[in-house]
Write an enzyme that holds these catalytic residues in place. Structure first.
Site, PDB file in Angstrom:
ATOM      1  CE1 TYR A  54      -3.968  -2.118   0.345  1.00 42.21           C
ATOM      2  CE2 TYR A  54      -2.601  -3.349   1.885  1.00 42.21           C
ATOM      3  CZ  TYR A  54      -3.733  -3.258   1.098  1.00 42.21           C
ATOM      4  OH  TYR A  54      -4.615  -4.303   1.044  1.00 42.21           O
ATOM      5  CG  ASN A  93     -11.052  -2.997  -7.738  1.00 47.42           C
ATOM      6  OD1 ASN A  93     -11.733  -2.582  -8.675  1.00 47.42           O
ATOM      7  ND2 ASN A  93     -10.246  -4.028  -7.849  1.00 47.42           N
ATOM      8  CB  CYS A 105      -7.584  -4.808  -5.450  1.00 49.13           C
ATOM      9  SG  CYS A 105      -8.971  -5.940  -5.559  1.00 49.13           S
ATOM     10  CG  HIS A 106      -5.274 -10.333  -7.107  1.00 47.12           C
ATOM     11  ND1 HIS A 106      -6.087  -9.859  -8.118  1.00 47.12           N
ATOM     12  CD2 HIS A 106      -4.208 -10.932  -7.707  1.00 47.12           C
ATOM     13  CE1 HIS A 106      -5.529 -10.180  -9.285  1.00 47.12           C
ATOM     14  NE2 HIS A 106      -4.403 -10.825  -9.065  1.00 47.12           N
ATOM     15  CD  GLU A 151      -2.342 -12.343 -11.265  1.00 48.31           C
ATOM     16  OE1 GLU A 151      -3.471 -12.028 -11.656  1.00 48.31           O
ATOM     17  OE2 GLU A 151      -1.601 -11.562 -10.624  1.00 48.31           O
TER      18      GLU A 151
END
Length: 171
Positions: free
Chosen positions: A108, A131, A139-140, A166
């Site tokens: 963040y 979001n 946002c993950h 990912e």
């Protein structure tokens, strides 16, 4: 101005069904996990008040993009057309989220620095949590300082799965 009619579809993914809300132009407006109906209701209330939501098929570009992403073509997220309401600050945070490369994370604090607002760490966290387009606006990929997996609207286990997926750690 006539209220817009939005389409709501439910699609299966490896991490549970998702509610997909799209507009008449085929742009994704909301993507929330089906087992989190309060998040869908909140997003619709906040960003789409007065608009009709009717059951229907998700636009091909949205459906195909999500299917390709979950089939291993991770870059397919970039092909999904989307638009979000929200404040100028939220828009700035959400646009910065899509710039986080696949398989990478940021904190963040680093995200706040990236948008030129280093003192706005809490506000960045709030915008990230608000979001309404999960997965596509990733946002993950935002984690706590020191690498801690912090809250995620779809649940921390889904966040863990998405990050591993990912990175190529699972399929």
């Amino acid at each position: 101005m006539r209220p817009e009619i939005l389409t709501l579809d439910v699609l299966a993914t490896p991490i549970g069904e998702v509610d997909v809300v799209a507009d008449a132009e085929g742009r994704l407006r909301v993507l929330e996990f089906h087992d989190r109906p309060q998040r869908l209701a909140g997003a619709l209330r906040l960003h789409h008040r007065g608009q009709t939501v009717a059951a229907g098929a998700a636009p091909a570009a949205v459906r195909d993009g999500l299917e390709a992403y979950f089939a291993g073509e991770l870059a397919a997220l970039k092909t999904i057309p989307w638009t979000i309401g929200g404040t100028a600050f939220q828009q700035q945070v959400w646009n910065a989220l899509v710039e986080i490369p696949l398989g990478e994370t940021t904190s963040y604090a680093r995200l706040a620095e990236r948008i030129g607002r280093p003192a706005a760490v809490r506000a960045v966290g709030a915008a990230n949590g608000a979001n309404p387009i999960a997965v596509v606006v990733p946002c993950h990929r935002v984690i706590g300082t020191g690498g801690a997996l912090t809250g995620y609207g779809g649940g921390v286990e889904r966040k863990r799965w998405l990050l591993a997926y990912e990175r190529g750690d699972q399929s």
